[in-house]
Write a protein that holds these residues in place. Structure first.
Motif, short mmCIF file in Angstrom:
data_model
loop_
_atom_site.label_atom_id
_atom_site.label_comp_id
_atom_site.label_asym_id
_atom_site.label_seq_id
_atom_site.Cartn_x
_atom_site.Cartn_y
_atom_site.Cartn_z
N PRO A 114 -1.67 10.76 -2.02
CA PRO A 114 -0.40 10.41 -3.04
C PRO A 114 -0.09 11.63 -3.52
CG PRO A 114 -2.47 8.86 -3.37
CD PRO A 114 -2.76 10.20 -2.34
N THR A 115 1.39 11.85 -3.65
CA THR A 115 1.94 12.85 -4.26
C THR A 115 1.77 13.49 -5.51
OG1 THR A 115 3.99 11.63 -4.75
CG2 THR A 115 3.86 12.36 -2.44
N ASN A 116 1.19 12.73 -6.25
CA ASN A 116 0.90 13.18 -7.68
C ASN A 116 -0.58 13.64 -7.52
OD1 ASN A 116 -0.46 10.63 -7.19
ND2 ASN A 116 0.63 9.77 -9.21
N GLN A 117 -1.39 13.55 -6.66
CA GLN A 117 -2.62 14.08 -6.66
C GLN A 117 -3.07 15.17 -5.72
OE1 GLN A 117 -5.29 10.87 -5.46
NE2 GLN A 117 -4.08 9.21 -6.64
N LYS B 257 -1.76 9.50 7.10
CA LYS B 257 -1.20 9.47 5.93
C LYS B 257 -1.58 10.37 4.85
CE LYS B 257 -0.63 5.65 2.37
NZ LYS B 257 -0.99 4.21 1.92
N VAL C 182 5.30 8.02 -4.14
CA VAL C 182 3.86 8.45 -4.59
C VAL C 182 3.01 8.17 -3.28
CG1 VAL C 182 1.87 8.10 -5.64
CG2 VAL C 182 4.21 8.21 -6.80
N PHE C 183 3.07 7.18 -2.56
CA PHE C 183 2.21 6.71 -1.44
C PHE C 183 2.83 6.40 -0.11
CE2 PHE C 183 0.39 4.93 -5.46
CZ PHE C 183 -0.74 5.36 -5.47
N ASP D 88 0.96 -1.44 -0.14
CA ASP D 88 0.00 0.05 -0.10
C ASP D 88 0.82 1.08 -0.03
OD1 ASP D 88 0.75 -0.90 2.62
OD2 ASP D 88 -0.68 0.82 3.39
N LYS E 59 6.94 4.28 -3.13
CA LYS E 59 7.08 5.17 -1.84
C LYS E 59 7.05 6.63 -1.96
CE LYS E 59 7.83 2.00 1.81
NZ LYS E 59 9.21 1.43 1.95
#
Length: 242
Positions: free
Chosen positions: A158-161, A155, A144-145, A138, A142
Motif C-alpha cells: 500500500p502506498t501509505n505504508q 503487487k 493506495v492498494f 482488494d 486504487k
C-alpha cells in the motif's frame, strides 16, 4: 502475488490502457507532453527478439539480473520514450522496465540517478485502473492498494505504508499538489490519469523519490532481465546463449 487482470503475460499482445491525452503545461513534471500523436490506440506489448536477447546490454548486475540504463547506450542515449514504448524496447531484449522490489535494488537505481544527474526514469510500476481491474475490492482505494510491478505482476505494498524490507516509504511526500504521492495531479489539469510510476530527481525539492506520472510522458529508462522472457526464448531457441 499476482494482480488478476493486470497487463497480460508475454504470449499475449495486450492492448495498452492509455487513454486519450492532452498536452499540459503546469510544472516541470507535467510539461513533457508529446506535441503530436499522444493518443495512439491499438498499441501492444512487444515480444522478445532472440538475437537482441542474446546480445542484450549487460551494464551492471544485481542478484543474477542484468540491467542497462538507456542513457548509457549509444542507440538510446538521446531517447525519451513514453512508458509503453520504453517497456517495449526492454522486452525486445528479454528484459523489462525496472521493478524496485527491495530496498537494495531501489538504492541501486537511486545511486545511478544521483551519480549521472538523471532528472527522471521510468519503472515498470503501473496502476491497475484498466479493464479487468473493475469491482476489485482488494484494490480499493486504487491510489493506495492498486499499484503493481507490471514486469513481474507483483503487487506493491500500500502506498501509505513502508514496503516490506524497506527502511522508509519511497513515495515522495510532495508533488504538484503539494501532497504525498501518488496524487493523480494531472487529472485535475487535463483529465489524464497518472497511472505509471517514475522516479523523479528532486523535481519538487524532495530528493530522489517515486511519483505517479501520466504514462504518455517521455523519459529515459532502466531495463532489467525478465526471467519469463529469457526462459521463453531459451525454450524456443535451443542452443541460444543468453
Amino acid at each position: 502475488m499476482q494482480v488478476q487482470g493486470a497487463v497480460g503475460a508475454w504470449l499475449l499482445r495486450v492492448l495498452a490502457a492509455l487513454g486519450a491525452l492532452r498536452a499540459a503545461a503546469a510544472s516541470p513534471a507535467i510539461s513533457e507532453a508529446r506535441p503530436n500523436g499522444a493518443n495512439r490506440p491499438g498499441r501492444f506489448l512487444s515480444l522478445p527478439v532472440p538475437q537482441k536477447c542474446s546480445q542484450r546490454p549487460k551494464e551492471f548486475n544485481f542478484r543474477g539480473h542484468n540491467y542497462f540504463f538507456s542513457g548509457h547506450q549509444a542507440q538510446y542515449r538521446n531517447s525519451r520514450l513514453d512508458w509503453l514504448d520504453a517497456r517495449n524496447i526492454c522486452r525486445e531484449y528479454c528484459m523489462d522496465l525496472i521493478s524496485m522490489e527491495s530496498q537494495e535494488e531501489n538504492n541501486l537505481i537511486f545511486r545511478l540517478i544521483q551519480n549521472e544527474d538523471v532528472p527522471y526514469i521510468w519503472t515498470s510500476g503501473r496502476l491497475c485502473d484498466f479493464k479487468g481491474c473493475e469491482n476489485r475490492r482488494d484494490l480499493e482505494p486504487k491510489s493506495v492498494f492498486g499499484w503493481f510491478w507490471s514486469a513481474t505482476r507483483g503487487k506493491m505494498a500500500p502506498t501509505n505504508q513502508t514496503p516490506r524490507g524497506f527502511g522508509y516509504n519511497p513515495w515522495s511526500q510532495t508533488g504538484h499538489k503539494r501532497q504525498r504521492q501518488p496524487d493523480n495531479a494531472e487529472f485535475d489539469i487535463n483529465g489524464t490519469n497518472e497511472s505509471c510510476l517514475a522516479v523523479l530527481n528532486n523535481v519538487y525539492n524532495d530528493g530522489i523519490a517515486w511519483h505517479d506520472v501520466a504514462c504518455y510522458h517521455e523519459k529515459p529508462f532502466v531495463c532489467e532481465d525478465s526471467e519469463e522472457l529469457l526462459n521463453y526464448v531459451a525454450s524456443t531457441n535451443p542452443g541460444i546463449r543468453l
